[in-house]
Write an enzyme that holds these catalytic residues in place. Sequence first.
Site, PDB file in Angstrom:
ATOM      1  N   HIS A  27       0.748  -1.157  -0.024  1.00  0.00           N
ATOM      2  CA  HIS A  27       0.138   0.230  -0.419  1.00  0.00           C
ATOM      3  C   HIS A  27       0.800   1.439   0.251  1.00  0.00           C
ATOM      4  CE1 HIS A  27       0.727   0.514   4.440  1.00  0.00           C
ATOM      5  NE2 HIS A  27       0.670   1.209   4.294  1.00  0.00           N
TER       6      HIS A  27
HETATM    7  C1  UD1 Z   1      -1.800   6.255   5.611  1.00  0.00           C
HETATM    8  C2  UD1 Z   1      -0.139   6.448   6.584  1.00  0.00           C
HETATM    9  C3  UD1 Z   1       0.174   5.348   6.523  1.00  0.00           C
HETATM   10  C4  UD1 Z   1      -0.033   3.680   7.120  1.00  0.00           C
HETATM   11  C5  UD1 Z   1      -1.066   3.285   6.259  1.00  0.00           C
HETATM   12  C6  UD1 Z   1      -1.746   2.450   7.039  1.00  0.00           C
HETATM   13  C7  UD1 Z   1       0.265   8.470   5.192  1.00  0.00           C
HETATM   14  C8  UD1 Z   1       0.783   9.529   4.563  1.00  0.00           C
HETATM   15  N1  UD1 Z   1      -0.033   7.084   5.412  1.00  0.00           N
HETATM   16  O1  UD1 Z   1      -1.083   5.262   4.398  1.00  0.00           O
HETATM   17  O2  UD1 Z   1       2.061   6.251   6.879  1.00  0.00           O
HETATM   18  O3  UD1 Z   1       0.597   2.789   6.831  1.00  0.00           O
HETATM   19  O4  UD1 Z   1      -2.348   4.176   6.544  1.00  0.00           O
HETATM   20  O5  UD1 Z   1      -2.649   1.828   6.380  1.00  0.00           O
HETATM   21  O6  UD1 Z   1      -0.649   9.061   6.807  1.00  0.00           O
HETATM   22  N2  UD1 Z   1      -8.588   4.870   0.823  1.00  0.00           N
HETATM   23  C9  UD1 Z   1      -9.418   4.457   0.793  1.00  0.00           C
HETATM   24  N3  UD1 Z   1     -10.751   4.288   2.171  1.00  0.00           N
HETATM   25  C10 UD1 Z   1     -10.461   4.473   2.993  1.00  0.00           C
HETATM   26  C11 UD1 Z   1      -8.536   5.322   3.270  1.00  0.00           C
HETATM   27  C12 UD1 Z   1      -8.062   5.290   2.271  1.00  0.00           C
HETATM   28  O7  UD1 Z   1     -10.206   4.303  -0.004  1.00  0.00           O
HETATM   29  O8  UD1 Z   1     -10.888   4.282   3.983  1.00  0.00           O
HETATM   30  C13 UD1 Z   1      -8.135   5.328   0.010  1.00  0.00           C
HETATM   31  C14 UD1 Z   1      -8.174   6.601  -0.712  1.00  0.00           C
HETATM   32  O9  UD1 Z   1      -7.763   6.987  -1.874  1.00  0.00           O
HETATM   33  C15 UD1 Z   1      -6.931   7.112  -0.212  1.00  0.00           C
HETATM   34  C16 UD1 Z   1      -6.253   6.393  -0.029  1.00  0.00           C
HETATM   35  O10 UD1 Z   1      -6.352   5.270  -0.322  1.00  0.00           O
HETATM   36  O11 UD1 Z   1      -6.507   8.230  -0.423  1.00  0.00           O
HETATM   37  C17 UD1 Z   1      -4.951   6.515   0.713  1.00  0.00           C
HETATM   38  O12 UD1 Z   1      -5.529   6.976   1.481  1.00  0.00           O
HETATM   39  P1  UD1 Z   1      -4.114   7.318   3.295  1.00  0.00           P
HETATM   40  O13 UD1 Z   1      -4.998   7.528   4.284  1.00  0.00           O
HETATM   41  O14 UD1 Z   1      -3.791   8.878   2.116  1.00  0.00           O
HETATM   42  O15 UD1 Z   1      -2.845   6.985   2.967  1.00  0.00           O
HETATM   43  P2  UD1 Z   1      -2.931   5.179   3.301  1.00  0.00           P
HETATM   44  O16 UD1 Z   1      -2.020   4.840   1.990  1.00  0.00           O
HETATM   45  O17 UD1 Z   1      -4.060   4.597   4.050  1.00  0.00           O
END
Ligand code: UD1
Length: 365
Positions: free
Chosen positions: A214
């Site tokens: 991820h």
């Molecule tokens: C975040 C943390 C990472 C951690 C991870 C655990 C940051 C910069 N990164 O990464 O350090 O290891 O969480 O999982 O804070 N999305 C969904 N549904 C959700 C959440 C996310 O669809 O419930 C999708 C969205 O398209 C979003 C993308 O995932 O834009 C990334 O989500 P984000 O929370 O920004 O970062 P993670 O990759 O989950």
Amino acid sequence: MKLVTIIGARPQFIKAAPFSEVFRKENKEVLVHTGQHYDANMSTVFFAELGIPKPDYNIGVGSGSHGVQTGRMLEKIEEIILKEMPDGLLVYGDTNSTLAGALSASKLHIPVIHVEAGLRSYNKLMPEEQNRVLTDHISDLLLCPTQTAVDNLEKEGITAGVINTGDIMLDAVQRNTQISKNRYADGAWLDEISDESGTILSFKEKEYYLATIHRAENTDDDTKLRKIFSAFKRMEKPVLIPLHPRTRKRLAELEISLTNVTIIKPAGYLLMLYLIANAYMVVTDSGGLQKEAYFLKTPCTTLRDQTEWIETLENGWNRLSPIAGNIILETVSRPLHCLQHPQPLLFGDGNAAKHICQAILKGGK
Ligand code: UD1
């Protein structure tokens, strides 16, 4: 004592559970969920399984660029701090929610408590590295999971308020391993993952790779993502992947072939513990999973050039692999001598929640 605690992403829910239970016995905790993770299987399931108290505030920040996400949180957390006027604000780990919480409190002169302080990959391109370095430098109490983390802080001139409490993720693993076994043993795990794919899956214990991907550095780089899945295709055992929504979206956009790979929805904590404990090997770019694999004595291959958890590399329990097809394949097929090595106690005694609580109540003294 009254604390405001900020959580928002999966690894923070896992860390919050043991701490909240201990701290709330004699103190007040105001729980703020930023909404960084919002899907049922990325958020709600953890609250239900781990008995995390219902958040007092849910900011509902959702997805967005780093600036947008962090900025929105900053504004809302400031409002909450001004309303609650806590004695301190506690953040976990290295996500955008961590930095937003720490920055809001620091600007209002509220003491910042950072749980999982002092981790470093020394790769400034990672958003997590930026978040953790900045958070550590504005924290008043820096609670470290390992001695390496304490040493890292000393190298940056941070020595005041630094305490090695042990790793709270070890508390979580120790409390939940048996619960996970009771729930998922005797084939119940297969029913759970088969439901999602709609077909009956025939994974055998210790006969599959458990993979998670991820990190932005892998998902946002088309070439790397293709190389990872091309290596999965050639692995000698099947690959099971509880998939993060970000990666699912990229795989579909790039039409990457999923040969030898079974994708399931992101797993809750209890199922994940079971899947890790019963895997032949974990293959991941996650930070937390490297340690959970280590605690559960499952070998790991980390698809990154560095790791913050260098202790897991000792005796080959974990190996780093750059994203190059043949190197991934060589690393995952290495002989597993680590299984014969006892593990030194480098992550504390499994009572980090208690040590963290004591350190906070003593104000770091
Ligand atoms: C975040 C943390 C990472 C951690 C991870 C655990 C940051 C910069 N990164 O990464 O350090 O290891 O969480 O999982 O804070 N999305 C969904 N549904 C959700 C959440 C996310 O669809 O419930 C999708 C969205 O398209 C979003 C993308 O995932 O834009 C990334 O989500 P984000 O929370 O920004 O970062 P993670 O990759 O989950």
